[in-house]
Motif scaffolding. Structure first.
Motif, PDB file in Angstrom:
ATOM      1  N   ARG A 160      46.443  33.603  89.284  1.00 20.28           N
ATOM      2  CA  ARG A 160      47.502  32.872  88.574  1.00 20.28           C
ATOM      3  C   ARG A 160      47.980  33.663  87.368  1.00 20.28           C
ATOM      4  NH1 ARG A 160      50.561  29.316  90.408  1.00 20.28           N
ATOM      5  NH2 ARG A 160      49.084  27.617  90.744  1.00 20.28           N
ATOM      6  N   PHE A 161      47.056  34.303  86.672  1.00 16.82           N
ATOM      7  CA  PHE A 161      47.394  35.136  85.521  1.00 16.82           C
ATOM      8  C   PHE A 161      48.410  36.203  85.919  1.00 16.82           C
ATOM      9  CE2 PHE A 161      46.468  39.164  83.285  1.00 16.82           C
ATOM     10  CZ  PHE A 161      46.755  38.800  81.986  1.00 16.82           C
ATOM     11  N   GLY A 162      48.188  36.861  87.043  1.00 16.72           N
ATOM     12  CA  GLY A 162      49.110  37.892  87.500  1.00 16.72           C
ATOM     13  C   GLY A 162      50.479  37.333  87.841  1.00 16.72           C
ATOM     14  N   GLN A 163      50.512  36.175  88.493  1.00 12.79           N
ATOM     15  CA  GLN A 163      51.788  35.537  88.829  1.00 12.79           C
ATOM     16  C   GLN A 163      52.588  35.213  87.571  1.00 12.79           C
ATOM     17  OE1 GLN A 163      50.395  32.098  91.027  1.00 12.79           O
ATOM     18  NE2 GLN A 163      51.048  32.993  92.965  1.00 12.79           N
ATOM     19  N   MET A 164      51.929  34.594  86.614  1.00 15.94           N
ATOM     20  CA  MET A 164      52.619  34.178  85.398  1.00 15.94           C
ATOM     21  C   MET A 164      53.055  35.372  84.566  1.00 15.94           C
ATOM     22  SD  MET A 164      50.260  30.886  84.337  1.00 15.94           S
ATOM     23  CE  MET A 164      51.176  30.570  82.834  1.00 15.94           C
ATOM     24  N   ALA A 165      52.194  36.384  84.464  1.00 20.50           N
ATOM     25  CA  ALA A 165      52.554  37.577  83.684  1.00 20.50           C
ATOM     26  C   ALA A 165      53.788  38.251  84.266  1.00 20.50           C
ATOM     27  CB  ALA A 165      51.379  38.551  83.649  1.00 20.50           C
ATOM     28  N   SER A 166      53.835  38.364  85.593  1.00 18.31           N
ATOM     29  CA  SER A 166      54.989  38.995  86.242  1.00 18.31           C
ATOM     30  C   SER A 166      56.263  38.201  85.995  1.00 18.31           C
ATOM     31  CB  SER A 166      54.737  39.120  87.748  1.00 18.31           C
ATOM     32  OG  SER A 166      53.664  39.997  88.012  1.00 18.31           O
ATOM     33  N   CYS A 167      56.165  36.884  86.084  1.00 12.63           N
ATOM     34  CA  CYS A 167      57.339  36.037  85.878  1.00 12.63           C
ATOM     35  C   CYS A 167      57.839  36.125  84.438  1.00 12.63           C
ATOM     36  CB  CYS A 167      56.994  34.592  86.238  1.00 12.63           C
ATOM     37  SG  CYS A 167      58.388  33.451  86.127  1.00 12.63           S
ATOM     38  N   LEU A 168      56.931  36.031  83.479  1.00 14.62           N
ATOM     39  CA  LEU A 168      57.325  36.110  82.071  1.00 14.62           C
ATOM     40  C   LEU A 168      57.967  37.461  81.762  1.00 14.62           C
ATOM     41  CD1 LEU A 168      54.214  34.428  80.410  1.00 14.62           C
ATOM     42  CD2 LEU A 168      56.515  33.468  80.549  1.00 14.62           C
TER      43      LEU A 168
END
Length: 355
Positions: A284-292
């Motif tokens: 989830r951390f990777g998903q959110m970091a990429s989106c931000l």
């Protein structure tokens, strides 16, 4: 007979599209909110004349009120004006401050409220909460959920990108807030509402995986729907739990320790990413970091204008901003030195993921 279902308060209408404000009169009449246009239209400074021209053909009997500031005093003053005439509804058109002022005033006098958003900076467009300034700072006040929610993409597109970016951070933070709620349920047996969780998480999931840009209608529609679902989720469970966890506690601490630093959405987006790392959910951390990063939001304290020491101080102070809310911050109960170590690991993980 067993209770097999429950009644949930939701808006009668949700309309997200271009040109929505010009068709407001027809919408109110078709849904029997106001057949004759006897409404109070509340706008913020700077765009009142343009909005008045757009709505005049369909709402000829409307009264136009301009509000500024987004404060309790402004909301009370508006409420006193609304009390002088019988209105079918209050129509708040604008950004978060204008809509929250209209929501508070309408609720105070039990008048249905229509939320018409011209920006997508936060989930207040559909929530049962009004965030208003007062002498001691800023407070959140319970209000009735809007009877209708309208988002005009023409206005959103022409607004500052930073407002849309803030909305992205606010919507994505629901993923972290829901995870904190589930943690409190497991550890402390705190009651959890599955419907509220589903609504908050579904909108955020759609957003975090959307490939579009903030200039695309498809992406803006998904963002608007995520913010609306986040607002409705709070109405479903009767609290801000599905949309406010450790991410918001960090933002509240930043407001106290480093006021005027960033927007609410920017701060909760960063807070949500850090809390997700603390939970060890690296996928989830990777998903959110990429989106931000894709949408130009801060992923490190430095990008938000903070030193590491300032961010550590905010994270350490965060639980004190709302002692009744159990999140990953209370669960780990880290000392400042330990927070600093986690922050260093967090930055390393960001470099590895984002390059």
């Amino acid at each position: 007979m067993p209770l097999l279902a429950r009644t949930v308060n939701t808006p009668l209408v949700i309309d997200v599209r271009r040109g929505a404000i010009a068709d407001l009169g027809s919408l109110l009449a078709d849904r029997r909110i106001s057949a004759g246009g006897e409404v109070a239209v509340v706008v913020g400074p700077g765009q009142g004349e343009r909005i008045a021209e757009l709505i005049r053909p369909g709402l000829g009997n409307a009264d136009l009120f301009t509000v500024t500031g987004g404060s309790v005093d402004a909301a009370q003053e508006l409420g006193e004006k609304l009390h002088r005439r019988s209105y079918d509804a209050v129509v708040g058109i604008g950004g978060g401050k204008t809509i929250d002022t209209a929501k508070y005033a309408a609720s105070r006098y039990a008048i249905p409220m229509v939320s018409v958003a011209t920006s997508l900076a936060n989930d207040g467009i559909a929530s049962p909460v009004a965030a208003l300034d007062h002498d001691g700072g800023k407070g959140s006040y319970g209000v009735h959920i809007p009877i209708a929610v309208v988002v005009d993409l023409d206005f959103v597109e022409n607004g500052p990108d930073r407002q849309t970016q803030a909305g992205i951070g606010d919507a994505l933070s629901n993923l972290s807030a829901v995870a904190d709620w589930e943690l409190a349920h497991r550890v402390r047996a705190e009651p959890i509402d599955g419907l509220a969780v589903t609504l908050a998480r579904t909108g955020a999931e759609a957003l975090v995986n959307h490939p579009g840009k903030i200039t695309d209608d498809g992406f803006l529609t998904t963002l608007a729907e995520a913010l609306i679902l986040g607002g409705i989720s709070m109405s479903v469970c009767g609290s801000s739990r599905p949309a406010s966890g450790g991410c918001h506690l960090i933002s509240h601490a930043l407001d106290r320790l480093n006021p005027g630093l960033g927007s609410h959405g920017e701060q909760v987006g960063l807070g949500a990413l850090f809390c997700t790392f603390l939970r060890g959910d690296l996928e989830r951390f990777g998903q959110m970091a990429s989106c931000l990063q894709r949408h130009g939001l801060s992923t490190t304290p430095a990008e938000l204008g903070l030193t590491d020491a300032e961010f550590v101080a905010a994270v350490h102070h965060a639980p004190r901003t709302r002692p009744d809310r159990y999140t990953i911050l209370e669960h780990l109960d880290l000392a400042p030195d330990a927070i600093g170590e986690r922050l260093a690991n967090y930055v390393d993980a960001l470099r590895e993921h984002l390059g």
